[in-house]
Design a protein around this motif. Sequence first.
Motif, mmCIF file in Angstrom:
data_model
loop_
_atom_site.group_PDB
_atom_site.id
_atom_site.type_symbol
_atom_site.label_atom_id
_atom_site.label_comp_id
_atom_site.label_asym_id
_atom_site.label_seq_id
_atom_site.Cartn_x
_atom_site.Cartn_y
_atom_site.Cartn_z
ATOM 1 N N ILE A 58 5.109 2.112 -15.484
ATOM 2 C CA ILE A 58 5.659 0.663 -15.495
ATOM 3 C C ILE A 58 4.984 0.038 -13.941
ATOM 4 O O ILE A 58 5.199 -1.093 -13.859
ATOM 5 C CB ILE A 58 7.258 0.504 -15.542
ATOM 6 C CG1 ILE A 58 7.750 1.249 -14.365
ATOM 7 C CG2 ILE A 58 7.514 1.083 -16.698
ATOM 8 C CD1 ILE A 58 9.043 1.021 -14.382
ATOM 9 N N ASN A 59 4.451 1.008 -13.213
ATOM 10 C CA ASN A 59 3.905 0.155 -11.955
ATOM 11 C C ASN A 59 2.445 -0.302 -12.084
ATOM 12 O O ASN A 59 2.105 -1.087 -11.347
ATOM 13 C CB ASN A 59 3.892 0.947 -11.114
ATOM 14 C CG ASN A 59 5.105 1.457 -10.233
ATOM 15 O OD1 ASN A 59 6.047 0.798 -10.638
ATOM 16 N ND2 ASN A 59 5.222 2.515 -9.361
ATOM 17 N N LEU A 60 1.994 0.004 -13.534
ATOM 18 C CA LEU A 60 0.585 -0.610 -13.634
ATOM 19 C C LEU A 60 0.697 -2.125 -13.938
ATOM 20 O O LEU A 60 1.542 -2.721 -14.834
ATOM 21 C CB LEU A 60 0.084 0.136 -15.036
ATOM 22 C CG LEU A 60 -0.323 1.490 -14.803
ATOM 23 C CD1 LEU A 60 -0.614 1.968 -16.291
ATOM 24 C CD2 LEU A 60 -1.735 1.569 -13.981
ATOM 25 N N THR A 61 -0.065 -3.015 -13.063
ATOM 26 C CA THR A 61 0.545 -4.413 -13.179
ATOM 27 C C THR A 61 0.262 -5.055 -14.394
ATOM 28 O O THR A 61 1.262 -6.067 -14.619
ATOM 29 C CB THR A 61 -0.608 -5.164 -12.126
ATOM 30 O OG1 THR A 61 -0.647 -4.521 -10.758
ATOM 31 C CG2 THR A 61 -0.458 -6.613 -11.974
ATOM 32 N N MET A 134 -2.061 -4.386 0.770
ATOM 33 C CA MET A 134 -0.882 -5.229 1.128
ATOM 34 C C MET A 134 -0.215 -4.634 2.147
ATOM 35 O O MET A 134 0.027 -3.102 2.126
ATOM 36 C CB MET A 134 -0.037 -5.690 0.099
ATOM 37 C CG MET A 134 -0.781 -6.384 -1.205
ATOM 38 S SD MET A 134 0.231 -7.294 -2.546
ATOM 39 C CE MET A 134 0.758 -8.649 -1.700
ATOM 40 N N ALA A 135 0.626 -5.019 2.972
ATOM 41 C CA ALA A 135 1.763 -4.592 4.123
ATOM 42 C C ALA A 135 2.685 -5.400 4.455
ATOM 43 O O ALA A 135 2.447 -6.983 4.386
ATOM 44 C CB ALA A 135 0.749 -4.164 5.293
ATOM 45 N N ALA A 136 3.796 -4.899 4.697
ATOM 46 C CA ALA A 136 5.076 -5.759 4.976
ATOM 47 C C ALA A 136 5.182 -5.758 6.591
ATOM 48 O O ALA A 136 4.937 -4.819 7.282
ATOM 49 C CB ALA A 136 6.433 -5.277 4.524
ATOM 50 N N VAL A 137 5.263 -6.742 7.082
ATOM 51 C CA VAL A 137 5.434 -7.174 8.639
ATOM 52 C C VAL A 137 6.920 -7.591 9.012
ATOM 53 O O VAL A 137 7.084 -8.617 8.328
ATOM 54 C CB VAL A 137 4.364 -8.214 9.158
ATOM 55 C CG1 VAL A 137 4.654 -8.128 10.886
ATOM 56 C CG2 VAL A 137 2.978 -7.491 8.775
ATOM 57 N N ILE A 138 7.671 -6.667 9.593
ATOM 58 C CA ILE A 138 9.070 -7.096 9.963
ATOM 59 C C ILE A 138 9.199 -7.306 11.531
ATOM 60 O O ILE A 138 8.673 -6.719 12.309
ATOM 61 C CB ILE A 138 9.972 -5.745 9.808
ATOM 62 C CG1 ILE A 138 9.709 -5.402 8.310
ATOM 63 C CG2 ILE A 138 11.292 -6.211 9.831
ATOM 64 C CD1 ILE A 138 9.972 -6.172 6.987
ATOM 65 N N PRO A 197 2.968 0.073 -1.573
ATOM 66 C CA PRO A 197 2.148 0.796 -2.548
ATOM 67 C C PRO A 197 1.898 -0.117 -3.584
ATOM 68 O O PRO A 197 2.217 0.089 -4.758
ATOM 69 C CB PRO A 197 3.382 1.738 -3.258
ATOM 70 C CG PRO A 197 4.788 1.002 -2.848
ATOM 71 C CD PRO A 197 4.370 0.148 -1.559
ATOM 72 N N VAL A 198 0.866 -0.938 -3.324
ATOM 73 C CA VAL A 198 0.415 -1.857 -3.978
ATOM 74 C C VAL A 198 -1.309 -1.942 -4.136
ATOM 75 O O VAL A 198 -1.837 -1.714 -2.907
ATOM 76 C CB VAL A 198 0.488 -3.415 -3.938
ATOM 77 C CG1 VAL A 198 0.105 -4.277 -4.731
ATOM 78 C CG2 VAL A 198 2.180 -3.309 -4.298
ATOM 79 N N SER A 199 -2.109 -1.799 -5.071
ATOM 80 C CA SER A 199 -3.446 -1.564 -4.998
ATOM 81 C C SER A 199 -4.276 -2.840 -4.742
ATOM 82 O O SER A 199 -5.303 -2.804 -4.261
ATOM 83 C CB SER A 199 -3.843 -0.708 -5.969
ATOM 84 O OG SER A 199 -3.622 -1.310 -7.212
ATOM 85 N N ALA A 200 -3.572 -3.817 -5.420
ATOM 86 C CA ALA A 200 -4.343 -5.104 -5.357
ATOM 87 C C ALA A 200 -3.805 -6.116 -4.297
ATOM 88 O O ALA A 200 -2.763 -6.299 -4.090
ATOM 89 C CB ALA A 200 -4.336 -5.679 -6.932
#
Length: 314
Positions: A58-61, A134-138, A197-200
């Motif tokens: 279900i994680n396949l976009t 992708m990355a999250a910045v806090i 954890p996203v490839s695109a």
Amino acid sequence: MTNPVLAFVFPGQGSQQIGMLAEAAEAFPEISATFSQASSVLGYDLWDLCQNGAQEDINLTERTQPLLLTASVALYRAWQAQGGVTPARMAGHSLGEWSALVCAGVLQFEDAVRLVRERGRLMQEAVPAGEGAMAAVIGLDDQAVEDACASAAEGGVVTAVNYNSPGQVVIAGGAAAVARAIDACKAAGAKRALPLPVSAPFHTELMRPAAEKLAPQIEATVFRAPEIPVIHNVHAKPEADPSAIKALMVEQIYSPVRWTACVQAMAEAGTAQLVECGPGKVLAGLAKRIDRSLTAHNIETPAQMSEAVKSTAQ
């Protein structure tokens, strides 16, 4: 009946979980009916996938996008069947904007299922696996994140793509440029900067080829003027013209999600209560960070649904 201070918000990718909506499906027949409708379009059993499949499936976009659309529309239909009041405005985070458009009467559910499956496939194909990140910045303000990305690009692509709440921004682009930007954000004082954890690399210029391929399919689909205003990710404003909405949904694929501005626009328009219509609690949490005066509800379970229906009744 419309509640003038109520808005509905619809989540995007990342909210999917195996087993989601199982309790709701036992209480609300609209859940299974909506999933059956989607399954007939997709050619596979979407409910079985999200109850009995593997998380990586279900994680396949191209599966995640129709799955979350279906879950959100199913919950909105259940809300209506339970006598829930009509919201005065709506917004959706990234993929969730499609859920908002369906619930606002802009396009038919089946058409949206077809489009978001293709949207997911094209977005995944636009950048080969492993080449994007992708990355999250806090803990940095928007300008500091933008400056860090600019200094880290070095001819590559890395930009701020999700302005989720003050102090929480997602960046995306080529894998090497994102890695440099993570270091730059940490050096600038970010509390955390961590890969997702996203490839695109969604919502970057690298997605423009996907947008250009999807555009003719969007153009060929019937869109109507919204029955409920939808605040759009691209510019944080509502749009009444169907042709303009089509253009925004193409542009949205390679443009940043201005979620903070969307929630602020709804608050300024008189919103005091939000209902997160979909699995998870991500948007309810962001809403409180953006504007502490907002009351946020979730409706993923029958108990939550009952409470939210009562709390928002006029």
